[in-house]
Design a protein around this motif. Structure first.
Motif: not given
Length: 145
Positions: A19-27, A108-121
């Motif tokens: 979760t710490t790694l995921l948070t760092d990447v997200s930030l 179209q807006r030249k935007l990228k999207l990062l989706i994070t999901i912690d604790e998946i099932s």
């Protein structure tokens, strides 16, 4: 962050820092002006929640474009996801046309999207999302998971 590798699975023992790694990447990604980062939690409404959170982070130009997407209604009460039954019967997923329209709008807006999901099932909602995500990747939309 222009890697062709857009999907990452982080796994390990409890307390190993996932979760710490995921948070760092997200930030770090959130600092990039051409990225929108959405942190999802597991639930039955993954895709509607994703669309709502993208809309909440959008600037006025992107919000205006998203309001034009068939199936997304915006009012003072919030966002309503209202897909049409013809769309569902064509794709087997009522959410696929919505996510494809969302991805096209971001592109179209030249935007990228990062989706994070912690604790998946493994749930029906997650399986539907992953199936649609695979199609979005094949269509070369810049959406990272």
């Amino acid at each position: 962050m222009d890697s062709p590798y857009l999907t990452t699975l982080i796994y390990g023992m409890r307390g190993s820092g996932k979760t710490t790694l995921l948070t760092d990447v997200s930030l770090d990604i959130k600092k990039q002006p051409d990225w929108i980062v959405v942190d999802l939690t597991m639930g039955d409404a993954l895709i509607p929640t994703l669309i709502e959170l993208v809309y909440k982070q959008a600037d006025s130009g992107l919000k205006s474009m998203l309001k034009k997407v068939d199936g997304i209604s915006v009012s003072a009460a919030g966002i309503k996801i209202d897909y049409h039954h013809e769309q569902a019967s064509v794709t087997n997923s009522p959410h696929q046309p919505l996510l494809e329209s969302l991805a096209e709008t971001l592109q179209q807006r030249k935007l990228k999207l990062l989706i994070t999901i912690d604790e998946i099932s493994s749930t029906p909602a997650l399986r539907e999302f992953v199936a649609i995500y695979q199609i979005l990747l094949r269509n070369e939309y810049h959406i990272a998971l």
